[in-house]
Design a protein around this motif. Structure first.
Motif, PDB file in Angstrom:
ATOM      1  N   ASP A 128       0.861  -1.193   0.000  1.00 15.98           N
ATOM      2  CA  ASP A 128       0.000   0.000   0.000  1.00 15.98           C
ATOM      3  C   ASP A 128       0.888   1.231   0.000  1.00 15.98           C
ATOM      4  OD1 ASP A 128      -1.848   2.170   1.013  1.00 15.98           O
ATOM      5  OD2 ASP A 128      -3.229   0.471   1.059  1.00 15.98           O
ATOM      6  N   ASP A 129       0.457   2.275  -0.707  1.00 10.36           N
ATOM      7  CA  ASP A 129       1.298   3.480  -0.765  1.00 10.36           C
ATOM      8  C   ASP A 129       1.023   4.442   0.385  1.00 10.36           C
ATOM      9  OD1 ASP A 129      -1.170   4.317  -1.556  1.00 10.36           O
ATOM     10  OD2 ASP A 129      -0.552   5.130  -3.508  1.00 10.36           O
ATOM     11  N   ASP A 130       0.153   4.054   1.321  1.00  5.40           N
ATOM     12  CA  ASP A 130      -0.141   4.868   2.505  1.00  5.40           C
ATOM     13  C   ASP A 130       0.732   4.382   3.660  1.00  5.40           C
ATOM     14  OD1 ASP A 130      -1.118   6.022   4.816  1.00  5.40           O
ATOM     15  OD2 ASP A 130      -3.222   5.759   4.293  1.00  5.40           O
ATOM     16  N   PRO A 131       1.752   5.172   4.063  1.00  5.68           N
ATOM     17  CA  PRO A 131       2.681   4.716   5.106  1.00  5.68           C
ATOM     18  C   PRO A 131       1.992   4.463   6.447  1.00  5.68           C
ATOM     19  CG  PRO A 131       3.053   7.042   4.582  1.00  5.68           C
ATOM     20  CD  PRO A 131       2.123   6.507   3.546  1.00  5.68           C
ATOM     21  N   GLN A 132       0.974   5.249   6.784  1.00  2.00           N
ATOM     22  CA  GLN A 132       0.277   5.063   8.048  1.00  2.00           C
ATOM     23  C   GLN A 132      -0.475   3.723   8.066  1.00  2.00           C
ATOM     24  OE1 GLN A 132      -2.119   8.417   9.179  1.00  2.00           O
ATOM     25  NE2 GLN A 132      -2.859   7.456  11.059  1.00  2.00           N
ATOM     26  N   THR A 167       6.290  -5.115   4.434  1.00  4.21           N
ATOM     27  CA  THR A 167       5.457  -4.157   3.712  1.00  4.21           C
ATOM     28  C   THR A 167       6.195  -3.639   2.477  1.00  4.21           C
ATOM     29  OG1 THR A 167       6.255  -2.224   4.942  1.00  4.21           O
ATOM     30  CG2 THR A 167       4.372  -3.429   5.873  1.00  4.21           C
ATOM     31  N   ALA A 168       5.394  -3.133   1.528  1.00  2.57           N
ATOM     32  CA  ALA A 168       5.958  -2.537   0.309  1.00  2.57           C
ATOM     33  C   ALA A 168       5.156  -1.281  -0.022  1.00  2.57           C
ATOM     34  CB  ALA A 168       5.906  -3.530  -0.846  1.00  2.57           C
ATOM     35  N   ILE A 201      -0.930 -12.171   0.571  1.00  2.00           N
ATOM     36  CA  ILE A 201      -0.666 -10.784   0.188  1.00  2.00           C
ATOM     37  C   ILE A 201      -1.930  -9.976   0.427  1.00  2.00           C
ATOM     38  CG2 ILE A 201      -0.069  -9.223  -1.718  1.00  2.00           C
ATOM     39  CD1 ILE A 201       1.349 -11.642  -3.041  1.00  2.00           C
ATOM     40  N   ILE A 202      -1.766  -8.829   1.090  1.00  3.86           N
ATOM     41  CA  ILE A 202      -2.860  -7.866   1.257  1.00  3.86           C
ATOM     42  C   ILE A 202      -2.447  -6.622   0.491  1.00  3.86           C
ATOM     43  CG2 ILE A 202      -4.275  -6.570   2.908  1.00  3.86           C
ATOM     44  CD1 ILE A 202      -3.442  -8.614   5.051  1.00  3.86           C
ATOM     45  N   MET A 203      -3.229  -6.244  -0.522  1.00  4.48           N
ATOM     46  CA  MET A 203      -2.763  -5.203  -1.445  1.00  4.48           C
ATOM     47  C   MET A 203      -3.873  -4.204  -1.775  1.00  4.48           C
ATOM     48  SD  MET A 203      -0.741  -5.803  -5.038  1.00  4.48           S
ATOM     49  CE  MET A 203      -1.976  -6.939  -5.666  1.00  4.48           C
TER      50      MET A 203
END
Length: 485
Positions: free
Chosen positions: A8-12, A30-31, A49-51
């Motif tokens: 996910d592109d959300d760091p939080q 994480t990625a 994978i959770i994406m």
């Protein structure tokens, strides 16, 4: 340890997921992008994978298609917001395990993660066939095995080998605990569909009100609470295999839809108006007497014949007692590996005790008993007393039975109960009448033997009238050697 990759592109959100999953005992990586996630699939080899579906750069849907080419058996859960569900639905149709809507309800997410991990295990953990003389199954805790070299099990292996490479519908029958799910997985793993999904649906574990939507999915607005379209398990398994466990208990209204699937290769979502073509293989299992269920109107006759293209019967343990030592040693080896323990030896007497017991719970009961034995064992050889304590039942061996023909009054009830227990498992569904007939036969034959075949004396001894005794003799087709009538 189970490994989960969060993309996910959300760091939080990544940080929150990492804390949650680590707290639950999962190894977590994480990625921040789909591209980075694809790289880590190869190096990290996750079990799940959770994406996110919408990310800057490559989308989750594009990444999912690439991940499926890398390893089609990794379950993928797609995350999406309410406004972007179309992509998540598309991913589900392409084989994603499921999707979750943001914001999440944590218990629901954890429950879905658990289901996805189990599904991944079922698809990946190999099921080996045979008596395991090569010790492969003993050495690999990730390997499940169907154990046995008895003639009846050899027939089971042959049937699996013949059915697996075809697309034929398979009906697996057998008592509870005989290993029907293992056989279904073995058929799937040796089939031409083994690179696609394997969906397991337990027809009694899911409430009837939810089973239909779980199987076939629903359209937005189909019922109160249906705020989005949901893809059912059958559609998710397109090109793969669906295992319908306990199909004998499936409600009649859903049976008709399964029949349509088998006949027309299509389904219809709840609230839908047009058929959806699906390409799935059906494997079903039951411990129900389907012939009796058809006769009673509880199971559709047309579905019964559609299901039993290949009919595979699994024998109970009592019909293959020569396999019991193999099974017991297999489970001891597997559980010893789990707890890093020595494998205790089974003495000759303990093996005889295992064979003397009737095992109404079949392989599952034997496995649980071996697990219990190993937990409380201190490294010594397992004795007959250890076995009896683990089983929780008095087992009468053949040797003991021969030595103790004259049972003491206080032990009579125990032995009678043991005999009745064996009879109950052998006469399921009509046990009461058969038990009473057997008991009546024994009592009458003993009375006739003691009176040397004198029917009048035997009737008096039993408290019968002579005509009643004669009727019972005729019913049981008893041959009487008489000296006086």
């Amino acid at each position: 340890m189970t490994k989960i990759l969060v993309v996910d592109d959300d760091p939080q959100l990544r940080q929150s997921f990492e804390r949650l999953l680590l707290r639950e005992g999962y190894e977590t990586l994480t990625a921040p992008s789909a591209e980075e996630g694809i790289k880590k699939v190869t190096s990290f080899k996750p079990d799940l994978i959770i994406m996110d579906v919408r990310m800057s750069g490559m989308t989750g849907l594009e990444a999912f298609k690439i991940i499926k080419e890398i390893d089609a058996k990794i379950p993928v859960i797609i995350m999406t917001a309410y406004g972007t569900t179309d992509s998540a639905i598309e991913a589900t149709k392409l084989g994603a395990f499921d999707y979750i809507l943001k914001p999440f309800d944590i218990p629901d997410v954890l429950s879905l993660i658990d289901k996805a991990i189990k599904a991944g295990h079922f698809m990946k953990a190999q099921v080996k066939l045979g008596d395991k003389d090569d010790n492969d199954a003993y050495d690999n805790i990730e390997t499940d095995a169907i154990i046995g070299n008895s003639p009846v099990m050899q027939e089971v292996y042959k049937a699996i080998g013949r059915a697996a490479p075809t697309d034929a519908t398979v009906l697996i029958r057998g008592e509870s605990g005989t290993g029907k799910e293992l056989v279904a997985r073995a058929i799937y793993q040796h089939s031409l569909r083994s690179d696609h999904a394997f969906q397991i649906i337990n027809c009694v574990a899911i409430p009837e009100t939810l089973l239909e939507s779980e199987l076939f999915g629903y359209e937005k607005g189909a019922f109160t609470g249906a705020v989005n379209r949901r893809i059912g398990k059958i559609e998710q398994a397109n090109h793969g295999t669906v295992f319908l466990d306990e199909i004998g208990d499936m409600p009649l209204n859903i049976q008709s839809k399964i029949l349509r699937l088998l006949q027309e290769r299509s389904i219809e979502r709840l609230g839908g108006r047009s058929p959806i073509p699906v390409d799935v293989r059906i494997i079903a299992a039951t411990n129900v007497d389907l012939e009796k269920a058809v006769e009673d109107g509880r199971f559709r006759e047309d579905l019964y014949y559609r299901l039993k293209v290949v009919n595979l019967e699994l024998p109970p343990i009592r019909k293959r007692k020569q396999d019991i030592p193999l099974l017991a040693n297999y489970f001891l080896a597997q559980y010893a590996r789990e707890i890093d323990s020595e494998i205790p030896e089974l003495t000759t007497e303990s093996i005889e005790t295992l064979k003397a017991y009737n095992w109404p719970g079949n392989v599952r009961e034997l496995a649980n008993s071996m697990h219990k034995l190993l937990i409380f064992n201190r490294g010594y050889a397992l004795t007959s007393d250890d076995i009896q304590e683990a089983i929780g039942a008095q087992v009468v061996s053949k040797k003991t039975d021969e030595k103790e023909k004259d049972l003491a009054p206080e032990s009579f009830e125990k032995h009678l109960r043991l005999w009745i227990r064996e009879m109950l498992t052998e006469s399921y569904g009509k046990c009461y009448d058969e038990l009473m007939d057997k008991i009546a036969y024994i009592i009458i034959s003993e009375a006739l033997e003691q009176t040397r075949g004198n029917r009048s004396q035997a009737a008096k001894m039993l408290g019968f009238s002579r005509p009643t005794l004669l009727a019972k003799i005729e019913k049981f087709q008893m041959t009487i050697h008489t000296s006086v009538t």
